[in-house]
Write a protein that holds these residues in place. Structure first.
Motif, PDB file in Angstrom:
ATOM      1  N   VAL A  64      43.001 -53.544 -86.674  1.00 25.35           N
ATOM      2  CA  VAL A  64      43.639 -52.974 -85.485  1.00 25.35           C
ATOM      3  C   VAL A  64      42.573 -52.502 -84.508  1.00 25.35           C
ATOM      4  O   VAL A  64      41.664 -51.744 -84.876  1.00 25.35           O
ATOM      5  CB  VAL A  64      44.561 -51.794 -85.865  1.00 25.35           C
ATOM      6  CG1 VAL A  64      45.233 -51.222 -84.632  1.00 25.35           C
ATOM      7  CG2 VAL A  64      45.604 -52.264 -86.873  1.00 25.35           C
ATOM      8  N   LEU A  65      42.695 -52.944 -83.256  1.00 27.71           N
ATOM      9  CA  LEU A  65      41.775 -52.555 -82.202  1.00 27.71           C
ATOM     10  C   LEU A  65      42.320 -51.336 -81.461  1.00 27.71           C
ATOM     11  O   LEU A  65      43.513 -51.039 -81.542  1.00 27.71           O
ATOM     12  CB  LEU A  65      41.557 -53.704 -81.218  1.00 27.71           C
ATOM     13  CG  LEU A  65      40.556 -54.789 -81.634  1.00 27.71           C
ATOM     14  CD1 LEU A  65      41.105 -55.648 -82.765  1.00 27.71           C
ATOM     15  CD2 LEU A  65      40.173 -55.675 -80.464  1.00 27.71           C
ATOM     16  N   PRO A  66      41.461 -50.647 -80.711  1.00 26.38           N
ATOM     17  CA  PRO A  66      41.944 -49.495 -79.931  1.00 26.38           C
ATOM     18  C   PRO A  66      42.980 -49.929 -78.898  1.00 26.38           C
ATOM     19  O   PRO A  66      43.032 -51.091 -78.483  1.00 26.38           O
ATOM     20  CB  PRO A  66      40.669 -48.973 -79.257  1.00 26.38           C
ATOM     21  CG  PRO A  66      39.549 -49.490 -80.086  1.00 26.38           C
ATOM     22  CD  PRO A  66      40.008 -50.808 -80.612  1.00 26.38           C
TER      23      PRO A  66
ATOM     24  N   SER B 173      36.403 -58.577 -78.498  1.00 31.24           N
ATOM     25  CA  SER B 173      37.582 -58.097 -77.783  1.00 31.24           C
ATOM     26  C   SER B 173      37.171 -57.624 -76.396  1.00 31.24           C
ATOM     27  O   SER B 173      35.980 -57.449 -76.100  1.00 31.24           O
ATOM     28  CB  SER B 173      38.243 -56.947 -78.547  1.00 31.24           C
ATOM     29  OG  SER B 173      37.369 -55.841 -78.661  1.00 31.24           O
ATOM     30  N   GLN B 174      38.175 -57.409 -75.562  1.00 31.82           N
ATOM     31  CA  GLN B 174      37.891 -56.898 -74.229  1.00 31.82           C
ATOM     32  C   GLN B 174      39.081 -56.071 -73.734  1.00 31.82           C
ATOM     33  O   GLN B 174      40.205 -56.206 -74.196  1.00 31.82           O
ATOM     34  CB  GLN B 174      37.599 -58.032 -73.248  1.00 31.82           C
ATOM     35  CG  GLN B 174      38.760 -58.959 -72.967  1.00 31.82           C
ATOM     36  CD  GLN B 174      38.363 -60.093 -72.039  1.00 31.82           C
ATOM     37  OE1 GLN B 174      37.496 -60.889 -72.359  1.00 31.82           O
ATOM     38  NE2 GLN B 174      39.019 -60.162 -70.886  1.00 31.82           N
ATOM     39  N   SER B 175      38.788 -55.204 -72.799  1.00 28.81           N
ATOM     40  CA  SER B 175      39.816 -54.398 -72.144  1.00 28.81           C
ATOM     41  C   SER B 175      39.533 -54.424 -70.644  1.00 28.81           C
ATOM     42  O   SER B 175      38.404 -54.673 -70.218  1.00 28.81           O
ATOM     43  CB  SER B 175      39.822 -52.965 -72.669  1.00 28.81           C
ATOM     44  OG  SER B 175      38.562 -52.352 -72.484  1.00 28.81           O
ATOM     45  N   GLU B 176      40.549 -54.150 -69.842  1.00 28.14           N
ATOM     46  CA  GLU B 176      40.424 -54.284 -68.385  1.00 28.14           C
ATOM     47  C   GLU B 176      41.103 -53.110 -67.695  1.00 28.14           C
ATOM     48  O   GLU B 176      42.185 -52.676 -68.085  1.00 28.14           O
ATOM     49  CB  GLU B 176      41.044 -55.607 -67.940  1.00 28.14           C
ATOM     50  CG  GLU B 176      40.870 -55.926 -66.469  1.00 28.14           C
ATOM     51  CD  GLU B 176      41.427 -57.300 -66.125  1.00 28.14           C
ATOM     52  OE1 GLU B 176      40.634 -58.184 -65.789  1.00 28.14           O
ATOM     53  OE2 GLU B 176      42.659 -57.479 -66.219  1.00 28.14           O
ATOM     54  N   THR B 177      40.439 -52.625 -66.670  1.00 31.40           N
ATOM     55  CA  THR B 177      41.001 -51.586 -65.807  1.00 31.40           C
ATOM     56  C   THR B 177      40.831 -52.023 -64.366  1.00 31.40           C
ATOM     57  O   THR B 177      39.699 -52.275 -63.920  1.00 31.40           O
ATOM     58  CB  THR B 177      40.292 -50.240 -66.017  1.00 31.40           C
ATOM     59  OG1 THR B 177      40.394 -49.874 -67.394  1.00 31.40           O
ATOM     60  CG2 THR B 177      40.917 -49.157 -65.153  1.00 31.40           C
ATOM     61  N   CYS B 178      41.925 -52.116 -63.624  1.00 35.04           N
ATOM     62  CA  CYS B 178      41.874 -52.582 -62.242  1.00 35.04           C
ATOM     63  C   CYS B 178      42.526 -51.567 -61.302  1.00 35.04           C
ATOM     64  O   CYS B 178      43.449 -50.837 -61.689  1.00 35.04           O
ATOM     65  CB  CYS B 178      42.565 -53.936 -62.091  1.00 35.04           C
ATOM     66  SG  CYS B 178      41.759 -55.291 -62.991  1.00 35.04           S
ATOM     67  N   GLY B 179      42.031 -51.520 -60.091  1.00 37.08           N
ATOM     68  CA  GLY B 179      42.589 -50.661 -59.060  1.00 37.08           C
ATOM     69  C   GLY B 179      42.436 -51.317 -57.704  1.00 37.08           C
ATOM     70  O   GLY B 179      42.247 -52.540 -57.600  1.00 37.08           O
TER      71      GLY B 179
ATOM     72  N   ASN C 178      37.366 -53.673 -63.542  1.00 38.22           N
ATOM     73  CA  ASN C 178      36.313 -53.500 -64.536  1.00 38.22           C
ATOM     74  C   ASN C 178      36.767 -54.060 -65.884  1.00 38.22           C
ATOM     75  O   ASN C 178      37.891 -53.806 -66.316  1.00 38.22           O
ATOM     76  CB  ASN C 178      35.958 -52.020 -64.708  1.00 38.22           C
ATOM     77  CG  ASN C 178      35.440 -51.401 -63.424  1.00 38.22           C
ATOM     78  OD1 ASN C 178      34.929 -52.100 -62.555  1.00 38.22           O
ATOM     79  ND2 ASN C 178      35.569 -50.089 -63.314  1.00 38.22           N
ATOM     80  N   GLN C 179      35.881 -54.800 -66.525  1.00 37.51           N
ATOM     81  CA  GLN C 179      36.150 -55.317 -67.859  1.00 37.51           C
ATOM     82  C   GLN C 179      35.066 -54.820 -68.812  1.00 37.51           C
ATOM     83  O   GLN C 179      33.875 -54.830 -68.471  1.00 37.51           O
ATOM     84  CB  GLN C 179      36.177 -56.841 -67.870  1.00 37.51           C
ATOM     85  CG  GLN C 179      37.406 -57.444 -67.201  1.00 37.51           C
ATOM     86  CD  GLN C 179      37.432 -58.950 -67.337  1.00 37.51           C
ATOM     87  OE1 GLN C 179      36.398 -59.602 -67.281  1.00 37.51           O
ATOM     88  NE2 GLN C 179      38.616 -59.515 -67.516  1.00 37.51           N
ATOM     89  N   SER C 180      35.504 -54.402 -69.982  1.00 36.08           N
ATOM     90  CA  SER C 180      34.583 -53.999 -71.044  1.00 36.08           C
ATOM     91  C   SER C 180      34.716 -54.966 -72.202  1.00 36.08           C
ATOM     92  O   SER C 180      35.827 -55.362 -72.573  1.00 36.08           O
ATOM     93  CB  SER C 180      34.895 -52.573 -71.525  1.00 36.08           C
ATOM     94  OG  SER C 180      34.698 -51.637 -70.485  1.00 36.08           O
ATOM     95  N   GLN C 181      33.596 -55.317 -72.787  1.00 35.36           N
ATOM     96  CA  GLN C 181      33.561 -56.289 -73.877  1.00 35.36           C
ATOM     97  C   GLN C 181      32.954 -55.626 -75.103  1.00 35.36           C
ATOM     98  O   GLN C 181      32.023 -54.824 -75.005  1.00 35.36           O
ATOM     99  CB  GLN C 181      32.736 -57.507 -73.462  1.00 35.36           C
ATOM    100  CG  GLN C 181      32.746 -58.656 -74.443  1.00 35.36           C
ATOM    101  CD  GLN C 181      31.836 -59.787 -73.979  1.00 35.36           C
ATOM    102  OE1 GLN C 181      30.757 -59.544 -73.454  1.00 35.36           O
ATOM    103  NE2 GLN C 181      32.273 -61.019 -74.145  1.00 35.36           N
TER     104      GLN C 181
END
Length: 589
Positions: free
Chosen positions: A255-257, A282-288, A293-296
């Motif tokens: 399980v990932l965050p 894995s990656q996560s994304e925050t957009c505005g 922004n993407q984190s890997q």
């Protein structure tokens, strides 16, 4: 000679195949990557010409000589090039073989398996479907066992199916297909298995799981000898445990965050504890407004018999896009192998750096294993191109790199030049009787200029009483010629000896006791004293005979018995900068 081939073919759901993407590679110069206790070096890349626009490759032993060979799929020239490996890590061409790829095909991928059960490896070309309702295809080029291939056998698959991987799922030594189930937009909606019939045809598909997924990896995750599946699905990696008959059941989850999406997974014993671990990108994304922004993250989920511990962060990357301009330090792909020769897996990562939307560097970074993951080193080598495989090509116990070079229509081989030493035993499995001594011969050879003094030690692990071990000599200066040390194991006379049995009367012996008292059960008035004495003596004699026959006499109840016991002998060879360990099994009979 036995080799371990580490395949780096990851499933791409968009083309539903085992994909190695093409790309421009830079030839690697002789470089050194600094580390706390050792260095990693590669020789200049050796290029081998293949067909036009190579897009995928697979490594295996196509001519059964124990050396890894290469099968390269050339999209531009519509053929497959076979390169046969040699003992020194170089390759020779076995020829080009037609692939029959249709003109309207998307970029295909390649896989290897024995599709007709003749013990000779075959090549499978996996053609994905496209959005114009062209179905996916499977092209099988049967191998002749000498590095040559026969003309393709073409199978047109049903719409909504695409081959994702090839493996022997049910253990019948015939290659099976693992299929991606697709919707109208070619998004993967599930996984099915098609068992091979051994003649190039397949049984009807059996659905394994129905779910949106982004990646699929096939590996034995619980060490039962049966292939399992690791399925990336949004924020989890779901394990499907194989039963060895073509069916699967749900296992553990990694399980990932929250907010993270699982992508490609790799399987390796990264923390060297004997259990397969999951490595997940894995990656996560925050957009505005005007930014995204993407984190890997590349994470380790430690495995234990098919179960997985919590996430351990290892490598990171990022991508920032503000007002149309992007900056990034992004990991394209990774490969796993022992690059510094210490016996622990390391990670090679291809990284791309972007500034103001312009690529400013493509590099290869090596992250050395520390027994509990990896520790970082600074990237300092040019990007070799898309990884084909990590494999020890020349038997020096150092991982070499094989990469695609589509720009130059070649495959590039980068032999590892790290100063190190190899450690081998004449046998990795010993057998002895209690009270005996057994020996094994260890060979130690310096490679790539290594010439340091090695201190040898050993330890036996197992149930008491534990055998003893010694090494002679215990100090060796490794050089280009092999030096040997004799490992001697002394087995105690009481090893594998069970404690004496507690005295216990067998059931049939227990029947003897009533006979001893038969005479006492008769009333005096019915039996004369002479007859009563005769019955008592006969009963006691019968009881004695029964007890003796059951082992009640002599010393049989105090004898110990032997039962085989298993031990593990760990041998360690250490220099000032490098330590390597190997294990030898010991069975005491």
């Amino acid at each position: 000679m036995k080799r371990n081939f580490v395949h780096l073919l990851a499933v791409s759901p968009k083309n539903a195949g085992i994909a190695i993407r093409s790309g421009v590679s830079a030839l690697m110069a002789f470089t050194t990557i600094a580390a706390a206790a050792s260095t990693v070096q590669f020789k200049p890349a050796q290029s081998y010409a293949v067909g036009a626009n190579p897009v995928a490759a697979a490594i295996s032993d196509f001519n059964k000589d124990g050396k890894p060979d290469l099968a390269v799929l050339n999209y531009g020239s519509n053929n497959v090039t076979i390169l046969l490996g040699q003992e020194d890590g170089t390759f020779r061409s076995a020829g080009n073989f037609g692939a029959a790829i249709p003109a309207n095909s998307l970029v295909p991928t390649i896989a290897v398996g024995d599709f007709n059960g003749d013990g000779k490896l075959d090549v499978a070309i996996l053609l994905p479907p496209n959005l114009n309702n062209y179905p996916s295809e499977l092209h099988i080029l049967l191998g002749n066992g000498d590095g040559t291939l026969q003309a393709p056998i073409v199978t047109i698959l049903d719409v909504g199916e695409a081959v994702a991987a090839v493996a022997d799922i049910n253990g019948d030594k015939k290659a099976d297909l693992i299929m991606s189930l697709l919707d109208a937009n070619n998004a993967v909606t599930g996984v099915a298995v098609l068992l091979g019939n051994g003649d190039g045809s397949f049984q009807a598909p059996k659905t394994v799981v129905t779910a949106q997924l982004s990646a699929l990896t096939v590996a034995d995750l619980n060490a039962d000898g049966k292939p399992d599946l690791a399925i990336s699905n949004s924020g989890t990696v779901q394990i499907m445990l194989g039963h060895g008959d073509g069916t699967f059941s749900k296992g553990a989850q990694a399980v990932l965050p929250d907010g993270s999406s699982a992508g490609t997974t790799w399987v390796a014993d990264l923390n060297a504890d004997g259990n397969m671990d999951l490595i997940v990108m894995s990656q996560s994304e925050t957009c505005g407004v005007n930014y995204c922004n993407q984190s890997q993250l590349v994470s380790l989920f430690p495995g234990r018999e098919g179960m997985f511990g919590g996430e351990q962060d290892m490598l990171t990357g990022y991508s920032v896009n503000r007002e149309g301009l992007g900056n990034a330090d992004w990991i394209g792909e990774i490969a796993i192998g022992d690059f510094n020769g210490d016996g622990r897996p390391d990670i090679a990562a291809r990284r791309t750096r972007v500034q103001a939307s312009q690529v400013v560097g493509r590099t290869l970074a090596i992250y050395l294993g520390n027994g509990d993951g990896v520790s970082s080193t600074a990237p300092s080598s040019p990007d070799p191109g898309p990884f084909v495989a990590v494999v020890d090509l020349n038997s020096d116990q150092l991982a070499d790199l094989v990469a695609l070079d589509s720009a130059n229509n070649s495959v590039d081989v980068l032999l590892n030049a790290t100063p190190a030493f190899s450690l081998t035993a004449s046998t990795n499995a010993l057998t002895a009787n209690a009270g005996e001594q057994v020996t094994d011969t260890l060979s130690l050879t310096g490679v790539n200029g290594f010439s340091s003094t090695l201190q040898l030690s050993c330890q036996v692990v197992g149930p008491a009483p534990t055998p003893t071990c010694s090494l002679s000599p215990a100090s060796i200066t490794a050089g280009a010629s092999a030096s040997v040390s004799t490992l001697t194991i002394g087995v105690p006379a009481t090893a594998a000896l069970l404690s004496p049995h507690t005295w216990r009367l067998p059931p049939v012996c227990a029947l003897a006791f009533p006979f001893a008292f038969v005479g006492l059960g008769f009333r005096r008035k019915r039996v004369s004293p002479r007859h009563k004495r005769w019955l008592l003596e006969a009963s006691l004699a019968t009881a004695a005979l029964l007890c003796t026959g059951c082992g009640g006499g002599g010393n049989s109840n105090t004898q110990s018995v032997h039962q085989p016991q298993s031990y593990m002998v760990q041998v360690t060879a250490a220099s000032d900068s490098l330590t390597k360990a190997m294990q030898i099994s010991l069975t005491v009979q």
